[in-house]
Design an enzyme around this catalytic site. Structure first.
Site, PDB file in Angstrom:
ATOM      1  N   THR A 186      -7.981  19.167  34.318  1.00  0.00           N
ATOM      2  CA  THR A 186      -9.364  19.065  34.788  1.00  0.00           C
ATOM      3  C   THR A 186      -9.779  20.418  35.360  1.00  0.00           C
ATOM      4  O   THR A 186      -9.202  20.882  36.344  1.00  0.00           O
ATOM      5  CB  THR A 186      -9.504  17.968  35.857  1.00  0.00           C
ATOM      6  OG1 THR A 186      -9.062  16.726  35.300  1.00  0.00           O
ATOM      7  CG2 THR A 186     -10.947  17.824  36.303  1.00  0.00           C
ATOM      8  N   HIS A 187     -10.775  21.033  34.732  1.00  0.00           N
ATOM      9  CA  HIS A 187     -11.143  22.410  35.053  1.00  0.00           C
ATOM     10  C   HIS A 187     -12.231  22.423  36.131  1.00  0.00           C
ATOM     11  O   HIS A 187     -13.404  22.184  35.857  1.00  0.00           O
ATOM     12  CB  HIS A 187     -11.647  23.112  33.790  1.00  0.00           C
ATOM     13  CG  HIS A 187     -11.722  24.598  33.927  1.00  0.00           C
ATOM     14  ND1 HIS A 187     -12.278  25.411  32.963  1.00  0.00           N
ATOM     15  CD2 HIS A 187     -11.313  25.425  34.913  1.00  0.00           C
ATOM     16  CE1 HIS A 187     -12.185  26.674  33.352  1.00  0.00           C
ATOM     17  NE2 HIS A 187     -11.621  26.696  34.535  1.00  0.00           N
ATOM     18  N   GLN A 188     -11.817  22.706  37.367  1.00  0.00           N
ATOM     19  CA  GLN A 188     -12.771  22.724  38.474  1.00  0.00           C
ATOM     20  C   GLN A 188     -13.128  24.144  38.904  1.00  0.00           C
ATOM     21  O   GLN A 188     -14.295  24.484  39.029  1.00  0.00           O
ATOM     22  CB  GLN A 188     -12.171  21.978  39.672  1.00  0.00           C
ATOM     23  CG  GLN A 188     -11.816  20.531  39.364  1.00  0.00           C
ATOM     24  CD  GLN A 188     -11.118  19.886  40.532  1.00  0.00           C
ATOM     25  OE1 GLN A 188     -11.753  19.271  41.388  1.00  0.00           O
ATOM     26  NE2 GLN A 188      -9.807  20.029  40.594  1.00  0.00           N
ATOM     27  N   ILE A 231     -10.501  20.375  30.553  1.00  0.00           N
ATOM     28  CA  ILE A 231     -11.595  19.397  30.458  1.00  0.00           C
ATOM     29  C   ILE A 231     -12.597  19.650  31.586  1.00  0.00           C
ATOM     30  O   ILE A 231     -12.200  19.866  32.734  1.00  0.00           O
ATOM     31  CB  ILE A 231     -11.039  17.962  30.614  1.00  0.00           C
ATOM     32  CG1 ILE A 231     -10.070  17.639  29.482  1.00  0.00           C
ATOM     33  CG2 ILE A 231     -12.140  16.942  30.697  1.00  0.00           C
ATOM     34  CD1 ILE A 231     -10.706  17.191  28.209  1.00  0.00           C
TER      35      ILE A 231
END
Length: 741
Positions: A65-67, A134
């Site tokens: 998960t790309h934060q 993502i």
């Protein structure tokens, strides 16, 4: 100059020693360890799960998960160096990322390339590893959701397993991947890397018991579970609010109520500590303490104070009547009840107080408490507001809630701190909320929806919360919404319909959405809110025993007529029911499912669930995307001439015919056909002939159509607004009895 050189040498030594430690501990290459060490030192990273990702057998797809902008650098430092990383265009070109890009193979992200490429499948087959980043949206749009489909398709073609990875805390870093600054910014937050066990597509589909869940949705759910696993469930309610204070600022306004009183996180926790010390002096650790208060700041203060003292809050449903309340307090073995004289007077609850005092229960009046608290106690609490009074244990009971009793006598459901916090975080992993939101909660906290979704969820996530004492003040609530401009609201269909009719056109126009639960949302209620306020009602499903949210629609991933999709971290089991052709009886397990019941027959004794599964009693169907439809309750079926008839469908039939009225369908014993179906309604024009015609068009068997209609001015309802079927059945029997005389 010597000092500067010595300082640089010390920094270099610490860096090298840290790198060597990480190389040995995690099995990194020297280059990876040297580039990972600064992250480990600055962000105090909890990385105990990363070995699961490193040691998993290829072929593998890491779904990250790309934060923040540092996420790819972290993964390049930690994942095996034979991993192929698919980077977004910014990360692929950033100059500062150059040292990390040298650690492994990378390619620039190209949406069309990802969706059609055979190269990725070839790279995976055998011993290949792939890292895909993502977007971090809790509710991905259709374009973002294509990436989930692409990943699962590639995994199937390459026979690869999937490992979701989420970096907890990265959402507060100032350099976000979306380019939007976070609402709460921390330069050096503590990071926690959440890694889930590798699973292939078939295992993902079979994981939660859904019979035919589509691949992309199964992956989406798994990624949400990684987000959930990054949160700290091993804390009490007091500690969770304390952590929110530290994350969002102790001076941030957390609560406001109808009296105009506003409480910051610091003031809330300070007051809770003072009250908790008073309660601790009157009770034993683990003892149940009643709370009989409306939606107000004082109720939250009492809840946190009792938690801080290591006691259990038993929330009193003051609308239930003296006999039911006395039975509930005896079941939970309550000796002391926290309340307010002014509230008792305004709500006319004197009879309840007298009945409880007559059987030996003691009231702690907030007015007396405020007057008796000493300056020393207040100063100590102000200094030590961050710390609970006694050691906390998330696995112990936190709250006792009494089931609605819509069809029988209420039972006491025991919820641990972990149950409540897990459920709030499950909802946060599915529905988009932020510190920019303002929440309006009119649902009483003795109702689990009002407690967890309406109160705890906003408190844990830095959302300003406005509490209103009664959901029945329809016009006043509409006017209040027009003044405070909430963006999120919680309610039931009954209440939302009344608010919509009582409001002026602009009163609820500030809402992004309203969350509805406890009962099915009618089409006319949705239409009213959509047309008048431009507001979507998102429907969910819950029960007290699950703290309470089980499933929810979202603004993007929603389907009208369903209650949404199962929350991350939960599992379902569906058992066939004799006479029910489609679907079955729902059983649930998960971190939010209660510890067990207390009953009147065994007061004070926790009766745990069998193997952790709870029988909901609800009959459901699940479509191929995981959306759940409630078709009835096992107790809400009647057996007529050997046929199982769902009473809920008959209520929908009546609702379609007379949409502005309230209806309840009940069954009573019948010597000829086993059971007899009766429609209780507020519709003065209701008639059997119209029901039969509508039933024929809907394909409902004639024997299922109610042959008896009882017209009333009002359908009995619980404090939550749900139909009280137990009292409705009693009303019908009385009416039928009097008609025979």
């Amino acid at each position: 100059m010597v000092f500067i050189l010595a300082l640089l040498a010390a920094i270099a030594l610490i860096w090298c020693l840290s790198a060597i430690t990480e190389k040995i501990r995690l099995g990194l290459s020297l280059s990876q360890a040297l580039l990972y060490a600064p992250f480990k030192l600055f962000y105090r990273i909890c990385d105990s799960r990363i070995q699961l990702a490193r040691n998993a057998q290829a072929p593998l797809i890491y779904v990250v998960t790309h934060q923040s902008r540092i996420d790819p650098a972290l993964m390049l430092s930690l994942l095996p160096d034979d991993t192929l990383h698919i980077l977004d265009s910014v990360t692929a070109k950033s100059i500062w990322m150059e040292p990390w890009r040298e650690l492994a193979r990378t390619i620039a992200f190209n949406a069309e390339h990802v969706f059609v490429s055979r190269r990725l499948v070839r790279a995976l087959k055998g011993k290949g590893r792939l890292a895909v980043y993502i977007p971090a949206n809790v509710e991905p749009d259709l374009r973002s959701f294509r990436l989930y489909r692409a990943v699962i398709r590639i995994a199937i073609q390459a026979n690869a397993r999937i490992v979701p990875i989420f970096i907890g805390g990265a959402q507060t870093l100032p350099f976000q991947a979306s380019g939007k600054a976070p609402a709460t910014r921390h330069w050096f937050p503590r990071l926690k890397i959440s890694v889930l066990e590798p699973m292939n597509a078939a295992e993902l589909l079979a994981r939660n018991g859904s019979p035919a869940n589509r691949n992309a949705h199964a992956l989406f759910d798994r990624v949400a579970e990684a987000r959930l696993a990054a949160t700290d469930e091993d804390q009490s309610l007091f500690q969770a609010v304390r952590n929110a204070a530290e994350n969002f600022g102790p001076g941030r306004i957390a609560l406001e109520d109808a009296t105009g009183s506003k409480l910051s996180y610091r003031r809330l926790l300070t007051g809770a500590r003072v009250l908790g010390r008073d309660i601790a002096g009157r009770t034993r650790p683990g003892e149940s303490v009643g709370i009989m208060l409306p939606n107000a700041n004082a109720t939250v203060l009492a809840l946190l104070g009792i938690a801080s003292a290591g006691r259990v809050s038993a929330l009193v449903n003051f609308t239930a009547g003296p006999a039911n309340i006395e039975a509930a307090m005896n079941t939970a073995v309550v000796r002391i009840i926290v309340s307010s004289r002014s509230f008792v007077e305004k709500a006319r609850l004197e009879e309840i107080v007298q009945a409880l005092e007559a059987v030996g229960m003691e009231f702690l009046w907030l007015e007396d408490f405020r007057a008796s608290a000493t300056l020393r106690e207040k100063l100590c609490a102000a200094l030590l507001w961050r710390y609970p009074l006694i050691r906390q244990d998330a696995q112990k009971p936190a709250v006792i809630l009494f089931t609605s009793g819509s069809e029988g006598l209420p039972k006491a459901a025991i919820l641990s701190h972990r149950n409540l916090i897990a459920n709030a975080m499950q909802a946060e992993a599915r529905v988009t909320i932020s510190t920019d939101d303002i929440a309006l909660n009119v649902l009483p906290m003795f109702h689990s929806f009002g407690l967890t979704a309406g109160t705890l969820l906003p408190l844990f996530n830095g959302i300003r919360l406005f509490l209103y004492p009664s959901p029945l003040h329809y016009k006043l609530i509409a006017q209040l919404a027009g003044r405070i401009k909430p963006t999120v609201m919680f309610g039931t269909d009954t209440f939302l319909a009344q608010y919509g009719r009582a409001a002026s056109d602009g009163d609820f126009s500030s809402l992004r959405f309203a969350v509805a639960g406890a009962e099915a949302v009618r089409d006319e209620t949705r239409k009213l809110w959509r047309e008048r306020f431009g507001t979507a009602i998102i429907e969910g499903y819950g029960l007290t025993e699950a703290a309470p949210v089980v499933a929810v629609n979202t603004a993007i991933h929603g389907r009208e007529g369903t209650v949404g999709r199962l929350l991350p971290g939960m599992a379902m089991r569906i058992e066939k029911v004799d006479g029910v052709a489609e679907g079955g009886r729902l059983f649930l397990a998960g971190p939010n499912v209660m510890m067990g019941y207390m009953t009147a027959e065994r007061p004070g004794e926790l009766q745990p669930l069998e193997e952790g599964w709870h029988d909901t009693g609800d009959i459901i169907t699940v479509d191929n995307e995981g959306f759940i439809t409630i078709t009835g309750r096992a107790a809400r079926f009647a057996k007529i001439a050997g046929e199982m008839v769902p009473l809920g469908i008959l209520e929908v039939l009546a609702q379609d015919l007379w949409p502005q009225e309230r209806h309840a369908v009940i069954s009573i014993p019948d010597s000829k056909r086993g059971e007899r179906i009766i429609l209780v309604t507020t519709a003065s024009k209701a008639n059997v002939e119209s029901l039969r015609k509508a039933g024929k068009q809907a394909g409902i068997a004639p024997l299922a159509i109610p042959a008896t209609i009882i017209k009333v001015e009002e359908i009995p309802a619980l404090g939550s607004g749900k139909t009280d079927y137990r009292h409705t059945r009693q009303l019908a029997l009385e009416e039928l009895g009097s008609s025979k005389k």
